[in-house]
Write an enzyme that holds these catalytic residues in place. Structure first.
Site, PDB file in Angstrom:
ATOM      1  N   CYS A 168     -11.050   2.536   0.049  1.00 27.99           N
ATOM      2  CA  CYS A 168      -9.650   2.885   0.322  1.00 27.99           C
ATOM      3  C   CYS A 168      -9.282   2.084   1.559  1.00 27.99           C
ATOM      4  CB  CYS A 168      -9.519   4.380   0.596  1.00 27.99           C
ATOM      5  SG  CYS A 168      -7.881   4.850   1.204  1.00 27.99           S
ATOM      6  N   THR A 169      -8.134   1.427   1.515  1.00 32.07           N
ATOM      7  CA  THR A 169      -7.798   0.520   2.617  1.00 32.07           C
ATOM      8  C   THR A 169      -7.442   1.263   3.910  1.00 32.07           C
ATOM      9  OG1 THR A 169      -5.558   0.369   1.707  1.00 32.07           O
ATOM     10  CG2 THR A 169      -7.104  -1.399   1.144  1.00 32.07           C
ATOM     11  N   HIS A 170      -7.277   2.576   3.828  1.00 27.98           N
ATOM     12  CA  HIS A 170      -7.086   3.353   5.060  1.00 27.98           C
ATOM     13  C   HIS A 170      -8.418   3.521   5.820  1.00 27.98           C
ATOM     14  CE1 HIS A 170      -3.220   4.594   3.311  1.00 27.98           C
ATOM     15  NE2 HIS A 170      -2.910   5.167   4.462  1.00 27.98           N
ATOM     16  N   CYS A 220      -4.214  -1.636  -1.949  1.00 27.04           N
ATOM     17  CA  CYS A 220      -4.397  -0.200  -2.153  1.00 27.04           C
ATOM     18  C   CYS A 220      -5.384  -0.051  -3.305  1.00 27.04           C
ATOM     19  CB  CYS A 220      -3.055   0.431  -2.510  1.00 27.04           C
ATOM     20  SG  CYS A 220      -3.173   2.152  -3.009  1.00 27.04           S
ATOM     21  N   GLU A 238      -2.879   8.498   8.548  1.00 29.30           N
ATOM     22  CA  GLU A 238      -1.405   8.460   8.554  1.00 29.30           C
ATOM     23  C   GLU A 238      -0.834   9.286   9.716  1.00 29.30           C
ATOM     24  OE1 GLU A 238       0.925   6.812   6.627  1.00 29.30           O
ATOM     25  OE2 GLU A 238      -0.618   5.712   5.554  1.00 29.30           O
ATOM     26  N   ASP A 253       0.874  -1.177   0.000  1.00 32.20           N
ATOM     27  CA  ASP A 253       0.000   0.000   0.000  1.00 32.20           C
ATOM     28  C   ASP A 253       0.907   1.221   0.000  1.00 32.20           C
ATOM     29  OD1 ASP A 253      -2.415   1.555   0.318  1.00 32.20           O
ATOM     30  OD2 ASP A 253      -1.936   1.782   2.432  1.00 32.20           O
ATOM     31  N   SER A 254       0.302   2.395  -0.122  1.00 33.29           N
ATOM     32  CA  SER A 254       1.096   3.620  -0.047  1.00 33.29           C
ATOM     33  C   SER A 254       1.562   3.892   1.385  1.00 33.29           C
ATOM     34  CB  SER A 254       0.247   4.798  -0.529  1.00 33.29           C
ATOM     35  OG  SER A 254      -0.921   4.883   0.270  1.00 33.29           O
ATOM     36  N   TYR A 281      -1.055   8.293  -2.561  1.00 32.78           N
ATOM     37  CA  TYR A 281      -1.118   7.988  -3.993  1.00 32.78           C
ATOM     38  C   TYR A 281      -2.363   8.664  -4.613  1.00 32.78           C
ATOM     39  CZ  TYR A 281       2.323   4.087  -4.016  1.00 32.78           C
ATOM     40  OH  TYR A 281       3.448   3.305  -3.963  1.00 32.78           O
TER      41      TYR A 281
HETATM   42  N1  DGL Z   1      -4.842   3.070   0.973  1.00 31.17           N
HETATM   43  C1  DGL Z   1      -4.819   3.502  -0.350  1.00 31.17           C
HETATM   44  C2  DGL Z   1      -6.081   3.229  -1.130  1.00 31.17           C
HETATM   45  O1  DGL Z   1      -6.690   2.263  -0.868  1.00 31.17           O
HETATM   46  C3  DGL Z   1      -4.056   4.701  -0.706  1.00 31.17           C
HETATM   47  C4  DGL Z   1      -4.469   6.011  -0.230  1.00 31.17           C
HETATM   48  C5  DGL Z   1      -3.519   7.060  -0.729  1.00 31.17           C
HETATM   49  O2  DGL Z   1      -2.323   6.833  -0.701  1.00 31.17           O
HETATM   50  O3  DGL Z   1      -3.999   8.110  -1.159  1.00 31.17           O
HETATM   51  O4  DGL Z   1      -6.453   3.906  -2.024  1.00 31.17           O
END
Ligand code: DGL
Length: 281
Positions: free
Chosen positions: A201-203, A77, A169, A14-15, A46
């Site tokens: 988004c995995t965050h 991600c 983050e 992931d990022s 990202y």
């Molecule tokens: N966790 C990521 C996603 O699922 C990336 C978020 C990011 O870096 O902007 O999109």
């Protein structure tokens, strides 16, 4: 397919810390597998980058993991899955799994269950599905495309929530300002409620309790982690054994290991036991 003798690790990336929400699920589901996680923390987020840049980052990160001898790659991600998956599949010598299709399959499965319990089926058109993600993921149209195929007739509303990633983050998830930001970002779904909201988004699963508090019980939140575990099982033919015999979990980041550890350990406590190394891609 029985690949139980293949002890090579699975690469996942992931990022930043977001992909750990997927790894967490994989650690539970596959106690005998080893994993190498990479968070591209020097270049997070990202989601604000151009498609060409995200594709380039995706390939660079994957190349690093391939050099570690992984047997499969999980793109944990959504942004990289939306914009880099095709190029990565062409490039990779091992099977590659993204998070968007499993997430949409999970949502479509829930829709069907919901239909069966309420109406006996056939009412998909009455469902409203919300999707939230980064700017890059939402403007790629990847979710709308998959949902159009898997759940035809549903009304899909997509909204970018770019500020959620920095909140996670920075480890600001329980601050009152985060609650305020979540409410403002989700205003469209407060004004026009949806039946299902896909956390694209995995965050975002790290903010799940906060999002649920804003939208209330009428909206079911869908995150793709469990569905990714199922798809990975099919893709790699993993054998689930009851006793944990895992060899290792290794973590790499592209910037400050201590900063990553500090935020990540809050929601993945076992990370405290493992090493986090900085690499230059
Ligand atoms: N966790 C990521 C996603 O699922 C990336 C978020 C990011 O870096 O902007 O999109």
């Amino acid at each position: 397919m029985d690949n139980s003798s293949d002890t090579r690790p699975i690469g996942i990336f992931d990022s930043g810390v977001g992909g750990l929400t997927v790894l967490q699920e994989l650690l539970v589901k596959f106690p005998n597998e080893s994993f190498i996680y990479l968070g591209d923390t020097a270049r997070v987020p990202y989601g604000t980058k151009s498609p060409a840049t995200v594709e380039r980052y995706t390939i660079q990160v994957a190349e690093f993991l391939l050099r570690q001898g992984v047997k499969g790659l999980v793109v944990a991600c959504n942004t990289a899955s939306a914009l880099g998956l095709k190029a990565l599949r062409d490039h990779s010598s091992v099977p590659v799994l993204g998070v968007i299709e499993p997430g949409c399959l999970a949502a479509a499965g829930l829709l069907q269950e919901d239909d069966a319990s309420q109406t006996g089926g056939g009412m998909l058109a009455s469902h409203r599905i919300g999707v939230i993600g980064t700017h890059a993921t939402i403007s790629s149209g990847a979710y709308a495309w998959h949902l159009g195929r898997l759940a035809p007739g549903c009304r899909v509303t997509s909204v970018a929530c770019p500020l959620f990633v920095p909140v996670v983050e920075e480890g600001w998830t329980s601050y009152p300002s985060a609650a305020l930001l979540i409410r403002e970002s989700l205003q469209a779904f407060i004004d026009h409620p949806v039946d299902f909201l896909i956390l694209g988004c995995t965050h975002y699963p790290i903010l799940k309790p906060r999002i649920a508090a804003v939208l209330g019980p009428a909206t079911t939140l869908v995150d793709s982690a469990k569905a990714v575990a199922l798809s990975l099982n099919k893709l790699l033919g993993l054998v689930i054994v009851p006793s944990p015999t895992r060899n290792f979990v290794r973590y790499y980041v592209t910037d400050s290991a201590s900063r990553f550890r500090e935020v990540a350990v809050r929601f993945l406590p076992q990370l405290a036991m493992d090493s986090v190394e900085v690499v230059d891609l």
